[in-house]
Design a protein around this motif. Structure first.
Motif, PDB file in Angstrom:
ATOM      1  N   TYR A 125       0.611   3.490  -3.446  1.00  0.00           N
ATOM      2  CA  TYR A 125      -0.537   4.379  -3.238  1.00  0.00           C
ATOM      3  C   TYR A 125      -0.613   5.455  -4.321  1.00  0.00           C
ATOM      4  CZ  TYR A 125      -3.556   7.886  -1.093  1.00  0.00           C
ATOM      5  OH  TYR A 125      -4.549   8.788  -0.856  1.00  0.00           O
ATOM      6  N   VAL A 172       0.834  -1.206   0.000  1.00  0.00           N
ATOM      7  CA  VAL A 172       0.000   0.000   0.000  1.00  0.00           C
ATOM      8  C   VAL A 172       0.867   1.255   0.000  1.00  0.00           C
ATOM      9  CG1 VAL A 172      -1.707   1.320   1.320  1.00  0.00           C
ATOM     10  CG2 VAL A 172      -1.918  -1.172   1.137  1.00  0.00           C
ATOM     11  N   LEU A 210      -5.291  -3.087  -3.333  1.00  0.00           N
ATOM     12  CA  LEU A 210      -4.810  -2.519  -2.076  1.00  0.00           C
ATOM     13  C   LEU A 210      -5.857  -2.637  -0.963  1.00  0.00           C
ATOM     14  CD1 LEU A 210      -2.905   0.688  -3.242  1.00  0.00           C
ATOM     15  CD2 LEU A 210      -2.151  -1.693  -3.152  1.00  0.00           C
ATOM     16  N   ILE A 211      -7.113  -2.459  -1.314  1.00  0.00           N
ATOM     17  CA  ILE A 211      -8.182  -2.578  -0.317  1.00  0.00           C
ATOM     18  C   ILE A 211      -8.263  -4.006   0.207  1.00  0.00           C
ATOM     19  CG2 ILE A 211     -10.687  -2.483   0.011  1.00  0.00           C
ATOM     20  CD1 ILE A 211     -10.696  -0.150  -2.025  1.00  0.00           C
ATOM     21  N   THR A 247     -10.120   0.738 -11.474  1.00  0.00           N
ATOM     22  CA  THR A 247     -10.872   0.158 -10.356  1.00  0.00           C
ATOM     23  C   THR A 247     -10.205  -1.066  -9.747  1.00  0.00           C
ATOM     24  OG1 THR A 247     -12.185  -1.095 -11.972  1.00  0.00           O
ATOM     25  CG2 THR A 247     -13.085   1.010 -11.212  1.00  0.00           C
ATOM     26  N   VAL A 265      -1.478   3.976  -7.794  1.00  0.00           N
ATOM     27  CA  VAL A 265      -2.816   3.388  -7.906  1.00  0.00           C
ATOM     28  C   VAL A 265      -3.916   4.437  -7.794  1.00  0.00           C
ATOM     29  CG1 VAL A 265      -4.461   1.869  -6.730  1.00  0.00           C
ATOM     30  CG2 VAL A 265      -2.114   1.110  -7.150  1.00  0.00           C
ATOM     31  N   PHE A 266      -3.877   5.232  -6.733  1.00  0.00           N
ATOM     32  CA  PHE A 266      -4.997   6.133  -6.465  1.00  0.00           C
ATOM     33  C   PHE A 266      -4.917   7.449  -7.233  1.00  0.00           C
ATOM     34  CE2 PHE A 266      -5.210   3.313  -2.774  1.00  0.00           C
ATOM     35  CZ  PHE A 266      -6.566   3.042  -2.751  1.00  0.00           C
ATOM     36  N   LYS A 300      -4.024   5.947 -11.631  1.00  0.00           N
ATOM     37  CA  LYS A 300      -5.024   5.030 -12.176  1.00  0.00           C
ATOM     38  C   LYS A 300      -6.448   5.488 -11.863  1.00  0.00           C
ATOM     39  CE  LYS A 300      -1.885   2.185 -13.716  1.00  0.00           C
ATOM     40  NZ  LYS A 300      -1.636   1.983 -15.151  1.00  0.00           N
ATOM     41  N   LEU A 301      -6.755   5.601 -10.563  1.00  0.00           N
ATOM     42  CA  LEU A 301      -8.127   5.918 -10.157  1.00  0.00           C
ATOM     43  C   LEU A 301      -8.492   7.359 -10.470  1.00  0.00           C
ATOM     44  CD1 LEU A 301     -10.771   5.157  -8.714  1.00  0.00           C
ATOM     45  CD2 LEU A 301      -9.668   5.780  -6.568  1.00  0.00           C
ATOM     46  N   TYR A 302      -7.695   8.309  -9.998  1.00  0.00           N
ATOM     47  CA  TYR A 302      -8.048   9.722 -10.144  1.00  0.00           C
ATOM     48  C   TYR A 302      -8.072  10.149 -11.606  1.00  0.00           C
ATOM     49  CZ  TYR A 302      -8.164  14.692  -8.962  1.00  0.00           C
ATOM     50  OH  TYR A 302      -8.529  16.021  -8.837  1.00  0.00           O
ATOM     51  N   GLN A 340      -6.883  -1.940  -9.619  1.00  0.00           N
ATOM     52  CA  GLN A 340      -5.664  -1.707  -8.839  1.00  0.00           C
ATOM     53  C   GLN A 340      -5.959  -1.149  -7.444  1.00  0.00           C
ATOM     54  OE1 GLN A 340      -2.213  -0.098 -10.702  1.00  0.00           O
ATOM     55  NE2 GLN A 340      -2.666  -1.009 -12.696  1.00  0.00           N
ATOM     56  N   PRO A 341      -6.882  -0.201  -7.294  1.00  0.00           N
ATOM     57  CA  PRO A 341      -7.270   0.186  -5.924  1.00  0.00           C
ATOM     58  C   PRO A 341      -7.869  -0.970  -5.140  1.00  0.00           C
ATOM     59  CG  PRO A 341      -7.948   1.869  -7.478  1.00  0.00           C
ATOM     60  CD  PRO A 341      -7.484   0.703  -8.296  1.00  0.00           C
TER      61      PRO A 341
END
Length: 280
Positions: free
Chosen positions: A205, A201, A236-237, A230, A208-209, A212-214, A232-233
């Motif tokens: 972080y 993580v 980590l979760i 979606t 990923v966040f 990828k996500l943002y 890759q986050p």
């Protein structure tokens, strides 16, 4: 003593959870645009264009003039409610390990959610076979949706497997040592799991966040779902949940009597199998 499982509510709640979570994931760019505004105009325009092409309810006006509409807000409120109700109402099957904590029951609920996703995947694949080979009108979305769901199933079933103690373990040395040394082994393995989760993580972080996500990275196919944004986050979760469950397992199993693991079922397992098939 296990309570009866398999009631209708145990399947309807996970199915509603999958539907609600799918809606939120598909409309997640609306929340990013409204609640985490982009500093880059080009990136904002890019995510906006992606969202407008995929918006399921384009005719609905956004709350306070933004992109998030009343259905999105309703889904956001409903999802944790379904998670709580599902966690409270799930009943372990005869051969399942129940556990005593809320997180144990949440893992059981995630197991039911995973089952529902497998059922949905099966329906999607059957529909694609029918459309492709019977009507000769293949879809653009079935293959990517199946891949997307299968990835989530793979991840979430790992969390469920940790709670059930059904992950792969090698007992050759473990069974040969006294119980106090087994506890040392259990502690070391739990520490290694927690360390792996922490560094994974911590190290990814940003990638990923943010990247990828943002930025809402898409798959690049004709259907073009946000699989990278979606999944890759979710990795980590889930690894965080696995680490937490490993700690709970260590605490719950600390005072257990020594077990000898063989390929032969013991008396308790035989009784559980009999109950599972309806033989008392």
């Amino acid at each position: 003593m296990h309570k009866n499982s398999g009631g209708l509510i145990e399947w309807l709640i996970p199915l509603a959870f999958v539907a609600t979570a799918s809606w939120l994931v598909w409309h997640l760019p609306a929340f990013l645009l409204d609640w985490l505004p982009y500093n880059s105009e080009s990136l904002k325009s890019q995510v906006t264009e992606i969202y407008l092409r995929s918006d399921v309810t384009p005719e609905m006006t956004g709350v306070f003039g933004g992109f998030v509409d009343i259905v999105d807000i309703g889904a956001l409120i409903l999802l944790p409610i379904l998670a709580v109700v599902g966690t409270k109402t799930v009943r372990p099957a005869t051969m399942e390990f129940e556990g005593t904590t809320v997180m144990d029951h949440f893992a059981l609920f995630i197991g039911r959610v995973t089952m529902m996703m497998i059922a949905i995947m099966t329906v999607v694949m059957l529909y694609e076979v029918f459309m492709r080979y019977i009507l000769e009108k293949p879809t653009e979305w079935a293959n990517e949706m199946t891949l997307w769901f299968a990835s989530f199933v793979f991840l979430m079933s790992g969390y469920y497997a940790m709670q059930q103690r059904s992950h792969i373990r090698i007992f050759l040395l473990y069974d040969a040592v006294p119980r106090w040394l087994q506890r040392v082994f259990d502690t070391i393995s739990t520490i290694l799991i927690v360390m792996f989760a922490f560094f994974l993580v911590y190290g990814s972080y940003q990638q990923v966040f943010v990247n990828k996500l943002y930025k809402w990275e898409l798959y690049g196919s004709a259907f073009n779902p946000p699989i990278p944004a979606t999944l890759q986050p979710m990795v980590l979760i889930v690894i965080t949940l696995v680490a937490m469950q490993a700690i709970l397992n260590l605490i719950a199993d600390w005072n257990k009597e020594p077990e000898i693991h063989t390929d032969e079922p013991d008396d308790e397992e035989i009784e559980m199998i009999k109950r599972a098939v309806g033989q008392d």
